[in-house]
Design a protein around this motif. Structure first.
Motif, short mmCIF file in Angstrom:
data_model
loop_
_atom_site.label_atom_id
_atom_site.label_comp_id
_atom_site.label_asym_id
_atom_site.label_seq_id
_atom_site.Cartn_x
_atom_site.Cartn_y
_atom_site.Cartn_z
N ASP A 32 -4.87 25.87 16.43
CA ASP A 32 -3.57 26.50 16.19
C ASP A 32 -3.66 27.32 14.91
N ARG A 52 -1.70 31.12 12.83
CA ARG A 52 -0.60 32.08 12.82
C ARG A 52 -1.08 33.40 12.26
N ARG A 93 2.58 32.88 16.29
CA ARG A 93 1.99 31.55 16.36
C ARG A 93 0.95 31.55 17.47
N ASP A 117 7.12 21.27 12.42
CA ASP A 117 5.75 21.48 12.90
C ASP A 117 5.78 22.48 14.07
N PRO A 118 5.58 23.78 13.81
CA PRO A 118 5.43 24.39 12.50
C PRO A 118 6.76 24.90 11.96
N GLU A 128 9.04 27.68 11.72
CA GLU A 128 9.13 28.91 12.51
C GLU A 128 9.76 30.04 11.72
N GLN A 139 5.97 21.76 5.91
CA GLN A 139 5.11 21.90 7.09
C GLN A 139 4.34 20.61 7.32
N LYS A 179 1.37 18.34 8.38
CA LYS A 179 -0.08 18.50 8.45
C LYS A 179 -0.69 17.14 8.77
#
Length: 592
Positions: A281, A283, A296, A379-380, A382, A392, A394
């Motif tokens: 994943d 961005r 994303r 998460d995440p 936006e 965020q 993690k």
């Protein structure tokens, strides 16, 4: 005889006019040396608020360093969209704006211009007669191109303005098949071992691949797509855009470019292009057509390569407003009452892609005042909301929803937003936070509002805690909004009209609307989406049902008896108002 390279641009621009007696374009360039057509276009863009001084300075510096023209550089950097630039040039230079739908069906004077000249200069011949030749130009300020066209044709030139991509597409359609022998579409990519990562990096950084990926993203923005799906198969690479919630296949790059295209996306998202066995994943912050976008990126390995999905988040155009989302009537009033509670939990439920996050952001925007401290765990993340502390998740380093929640309750927040209640630990901490005087907003994946209660009970949250903390549960779906320019009304059949019998003031003769399709909605009949929703508020009767472990069906029956408007009923009301179609409502909601 004057050399072509020394041609003054002002006389060339004058030649664009049909009537030599008309006031010449670029007049100011002659009368006032500091004012040029280029500077007038720039000034107009600034007056429209489409170009900031900082962006202009950056583009001017890059144009000077590379020896390029300023206006094409503005488009190339994504600071100005092609359509906005063409429209502004048209207005400033008093030239018509060419319509791609009226481009010629057959090549015009293919004997007069070489394909290389047309492509390099971005000139498209439109018509030719004894007096003049008509052409569409991407940059009509470029006097040298105009002089070359006039010299080659030996007659007057009548010019119009068109976006570069429209001209390029027309040239490819009309002229490439005439002047170029068909080439192997895979030739540019050659044969290579996909395990050769360095070769793959080099390939993904070459101009053809960069151009292909940029065009995929740009066309997605123009189509108002929310997602781009790049899917490799055995003998084809598929690209699909999700527009207003519906997937639509579009033209894709050649299959041999699959590895290069996917590697390019992964490089842009700062992912590991050598890792093709595990999902990743990332961005991509990007600016397209003057818009700040956040993409994303998600990759997963499949049988024939990595499938890539890019979700487009438009930071500038999103509106966190209940009216814009489609909230009205009883659901809106119930939501307002819930948000005014000093503590407790609001849950938003629905499947993936039903707009839950947007609803939560809208609720936070209403609650975001100077007197309140708001912290979110997402998460995440936006969208970035000013004045709100956003965290965020993690998981790789132990920063989970539950771990972050335990920390932020010691940050003295007034309002906490949890992106999703995924497990019992997160749910229990959220409940405890609500018990200690916090407002908690979160999401669940359930089909309707009543099922949100039973889901939390199934997760292991005690029933007495739920009845003490939950203020309300909102369930929602998204339906396509009818295009206001082309929708058509029709008289509903009696069988269909019966569905509306429960609504106040509705007779057997009702008018609904259907999708038609026009230029404004790209022929789909729909433009945008709106929410249909149901809001369950915690009442004494529902508390008793929860404590007796009633089923979701029983809880729903009590809520409807106490005045809850179901998603289906909310959808029927919006279909009756002409905002959507009955088919859209039936696609996402059931009559039960």
């Amino acid at each position: 005889m004057q050399d072509d390279t020394m041609l003054d641009k002002a006389p060339v621009i004058r030649a664009l006019r049909d009537d030599p007696d008309d006031v010449p374009l670029g007049q100011s360039a002659c009368d006032t040396p500091d004012i040029t057509p280029e500077s007038e276009v720039v000034a107009s863009l600034q007056m429209q608020g489409k170009l900031t001084p900082g962006d202009l300075a950056r583009a001017r510096r890059l144009a000077e360093d590379g020896g390029d023209s300023l206006l094409p550089m503005l488009v190339r950097l994504g600071l100005i969209s092609e359509r906005d630039m063409a429209r502004t040039m048209s207005e400033v230079l008093h030239l018509p704006l060419a319509d791609a739908a009226q481009f010629p069906a057959e090549p015009v004077r293919e004997d007069l211009f070489t394909l290389r000249f047309l492509k390099d200069s971005r000139v498209l011949p439109l018509a030719d007669d004894e007096q003049r030749i008509e052409v569409a130009l991407a940059n009509p300020i470029d006097g040298f191109v105009l002089a070359a066209v006039r010299m080659a044709a030996g007659k007057a030139v009548r010019a119009s303005v068109a976006p570069p991509t429209e001209i390029e597409a027309a040239i490819e359609r009309l002229y490439e098949k005439v002047e170029e022998t068909p080439a192997d579409p895979d030739a540019d990519f050659g044969d290579f071992d996909e395990e050769d990562i360095e070769h793959l990096k080099d390939l993904a950084s070459e101009a053809p691949v960069i151009r292909m990926v940029n065009q995929l993203i740009q066309k997605a923005v123009e189509s108002r797509a929310s997602d781009i799906h790049i899917e490799p198969f055995a003998d084809v690479l598929k690209v699909r855009y999700r527009v207003d919630g519906i997937l639509k296949e579009v033209d894709a790059p050649p299959v041999r470019s699959t590895a290069a295209v996917i590697s390019r996306v992964k490089i842009m998202a700062k992912l590991n292009i050598a890792e093709r066995r595990l999902p990743q994943d990332g961005r991509i912050p990007i600016r397209i057509q003057g818009k700040e976008l956040d993409l994303r990126v998600s990759t997963v390995p499949t049988m024939f390569g990595e499938s890539v999905v890019m979700r487009l988040l438009d930071k500038e155009s999103v509106r966190f407003d209940l009216d814009a989302l489609g909230f009205d009537g009883s659901p809106r009033e119930r939501l307002r009452v819930i948000l005014e509670q000093p503590y407790g939990i609001l849950l938003v439920t629905g499947p993936t892609g039903s707009g839950k996050s947007t609803t939560l952001y809208t609720a936070l925007s209403r609650l975001n005042t100077e007197e309140r401290k708001i912290i979110t765990v997402e998460d995440p993340v936006e969208y970035q909301l000013p004045g709100i502390n956003q965290i965020q998740v993690k998981a790789a380093i132990g920063m989970t929803f539950a771990g972050a929640l335990r920390a932020i309750v010691r940050q003295d927040p007034d309002i906490i937003m949890v992106g999703e209640m995924r497990d019992l630990e997160t749910a229990r901490i959220a409940v405890q936070s609500a018990l200690t005087g916090h407002v908690v907003l979160s999401t669940l994946h359930t089909n309707d509002a009543a099922s949100g209660v039973t889901r939390l009970l199934d997760m292991g949250v005690e029933d007495y805690l739920l009845t003490s903390t939950i203020n309300g549960i909102l369930a929602q779906r998204l339906v396509r909004r009818l295009c206001p320019h082309c929708r058509a009304s029709y008289r509903a059949l009696p069988e269909l009209a019966e569905r509306f019998a429960h609504m106040a003031g509705v007779t057997h003769d009702i008018d609904l609307h259907r999708a038609v399709g026009c230029e404004a909605c790209n022929g789909t009949g729909y433009r945008g989406r709106l929410v249909i929703t149901e809001v369950l508020t915690m009442t004494d009767q529902i508390r008793k049902a929860i404590l007796s472990h009633a089923t979701a069906t029983e809880i729903r029956r009590i809520a409807v008896a106490e005045g809850m408007e179901t998603m289906y009923q909310d959808g029927l009301r919006k279909a009756l108002d002409g905002r959507t179609t009955i088919e859209e409502v039936l696609r996402v909601a059931e009559d039960n």
